[in-house]
Design an enzyme around this catalytic site. Structure first.
Site, PDB file in Angstrom:
ATOM      1  N   HIS A  94       1.984  -7.406 -14.676  1.00  0.00           N
ATOM      2  CA  HIS A  94       2.739  -8.265 -13.758  1.00  0.00           C
ATOM      3  C   HIS A  94       2.042  -8.272 -12.395  1.00  0.00           C
ATOM      4  O   HIS A  94       1.552  -7.240 -11.938  1.00  0.00           O
ATOM      5  CB  HIS A  94       4.185  -7.759 -13.614  1.00  0.00           C
ATOM      6  CG  HIS A  94       5.053  -8.744 -12.913  1.00  0.00           C
ATOM      7  ND1 HIS A  94       5.059  -8.870 -11.546  1.00  0.00           N
ATOM      8  CD2 HIS A  94       5.905  -9.688 -13.385  1.00  0.00           C
ATOM      9  CE1 HIS A  94       5.894  -9.839 -11.214  1.00  0.00           C
ATOM     10  NE2 HIS A  94       6.425 -10.350 -12.314  1.00  0.00           N
ATOM     11  N   GLU A 166       2.023 -16.884 -15.239  1.00  0.00           N
ATOM     12  CA  GLU A 166       2.728 -16.898 -13.957  1.00  0.00           C
ATOM     13  C   GLU A 166       1.713 -17.138 -12.835  1.00  0.00           C
ATOM     14  O   GLU A 166       1.023 -16.207 -12.418  1.00  0.00           O
ATOM     15  CB  GLU A 166       3.417 -15.546 -13.704  1.00  0.00           C
ATOM     16  CG  GLU A 166       4.458 -15.185 -14.737  1.00  0.00           C
ATOM     17  CD  GLU A 166       5.472 -14.187 -14.181  1.00  0.00           C
ATOM     18  OE1 GLU A 166       6.652 -14.537 -14.139  1.00  0.00           O
ATOM     19  OE2 GLU A 166       5.084 -13.070 -13.797  1.00  0.00           O
ATOM     20  N   SER A 215       9.609 -18.675 -10.110  1.00  0.00           N
ATOM     21  CA  SER A 215      10.709 -19.442  -9.501  1.00  0.00           C
ATOM     22  C   SER A 215      11.442 -20.344 -10.493  1.00  0.00           C
ATOM     23  O   SER A 215      11.866 -21.452 -10.147  1.00  0.00           O
ATOM     24  CB  SER A 215      10.193 -20.275  -8.319  1.00  0.00           C
ATOM     25  OG  SER A 215       9.606 -19.445  -7.349  1.00  0.00           O
TER      26      SER A 215
HETATM   27  P1  PGA Z   1      10.788 -15.202 -10.013  1.00  0.00           P
HETATM   28  O1  PGA Z   1       9.994 -13.969 -10.671  1.00  0.00           O
HETATM   29  O2  PGA Z   1      11.505 -15.902 -11.121  1.00  0.00           O
HETATM   30  O3  PGA Z   1      11.698 -14.574  -9.006  1.00  0.00           O
HETATM   31  O4  PGA Z   1       9.752 -16.081  -9.381  1.00  0.00           O
HETATM   32  C1  PGA Z   1       9.296 -14.115 -11.866  1.00  0.00           C
HETATM   33  C2  PGA Z   1       8.529 -12.858 -12.134  1.00  0.00           C
HETATM   34  O5  PGA Z   1       8.060 -12.227 -11.177  1.00  0.00           O
HETATM   35  O6  PGA Z   1       8.361 -12.458 -13.298  1.00  0.00           O
END
Ligand code: PGA
Length: 255
Positions: A94, A166, A215
């Site tokens: 992550h 991501e 997000s």
């Molecule tokens: P978020 O986080 O939905 O708050 O952007 C996603 C993540 O960090 O896995």
């Protein structure tokens, strides 16, 4: 569709965690049940064994494990402990682990191997920085992460890895974060499948599950699923509110 709730370092107490999970369970039982829906809750590790048993619809994941199986590593939680706690999934690589704890994709490779040995499904997060994106370097950035993270993992095991794309600047904890454009995400999903085809074969390229994260919220989730190539979501802040989390699922089910 997979809906992975990454609670990060929230909520502050076990009671709050139990309440949040209870609200999610109740909401699911009264409206969002669907054979194609799988929910994976990744709470803080300290709560894992106290939130009840997994069900066919709701499984548990851990947000991180140590890159060694056992030993003198103060503060770490091992894959053995995760397996003992009935954990079935584990987030790996992550961007917050990389940004704040200096973890590398090489660490991720160790963790993925440990997970696979213990039959825990790794959810391998990949993503490019905004700078890389702007410079048109998304492909090499993702390709490098996939090559390093999946190094020396046999093809039979590659099939068991879930990817979570991501883009770094779309994650709500990052400064100036904004949700990514769904059409661009479709393009990058196709790009990831092309990279997998180059590294492995057509079956892997087609069948690997790719989640999107950054997000994700009730108002935008359905836009991402329209393109059908997304297999689910990794959801951070919106998963801390049962109403938002359930609405993401409901809105996607309508599509
Ligand atoms: P978020 O986080 O939905 O708050 O952007 C996603 C993540 O960090 O896995």
């Amino acid at each position: 569709m997979l809906y992975v709730a990454n609670w990060k370092m929230n909520p502050p107490s076990l009671n709050d965690a139990k309440r949040l999970l209870k609200n999610i369970r109740t909401g699911i039982n009264t409206g969002v049940k669907d054979k194609k829906t799988q929910i994976i809750i990744c709470p803080p590790a300290i709560f894992l064994t106290k939130l009840g048993r997994p069900s066919s619809l709701i499984k548990f994941g851990i947000q991180n494990i140590g890159s060694k199986e056992r030993g003198a590593f103060t503060g770490e939680i091992s894959v053995l402990m995760a397996a003992d706690a009935n954990v079935e999934y584990c987030l790996v690589n992550h961007s917050e682990r990389k940004l704040y704890f200096n973890e590398t994709t090489r660490d991720a490779n160790q963790k993925i191997k440990l997970c696979l040995e213990k039959r825990i499904t790794p959810i391998f997060c990949i993503g490019e920085s905004q700078k890389q994106f702007k410079k048109g370097k998304t492909k090499p950035a993702l390709e490098n992460q996939l090559k390093q993270g999946l190094k020396d993992i046999g093809i039979m095991n590659i099939k068991k890895v879930i990817l979570a794309y991501e883009p770094l600047w779309a994650i709500s904890s990052q400064k100036g974060a904004k949700a990514e454009n769904p059409d661009q995400i479709l393009g990058i999903n196709i790009l990831i499948r092309k990279i997998l085809f180059g590294l492995y074969d057509q079956k892997i390229a087609r069948e690997t599950k790719i989640l999107y994260g950054g997000s994700v919220a009730p108002k935008n989730a359905a836009l991402y699923v329209k393109n059908k190539s997304i297999d689910g979501f990794l959801i951070g802040s919106a998963s801390l509110n049962s109403f938002s989390f359930l609405n993401i699922i409901k809105n996607c089910q309508k599509n």
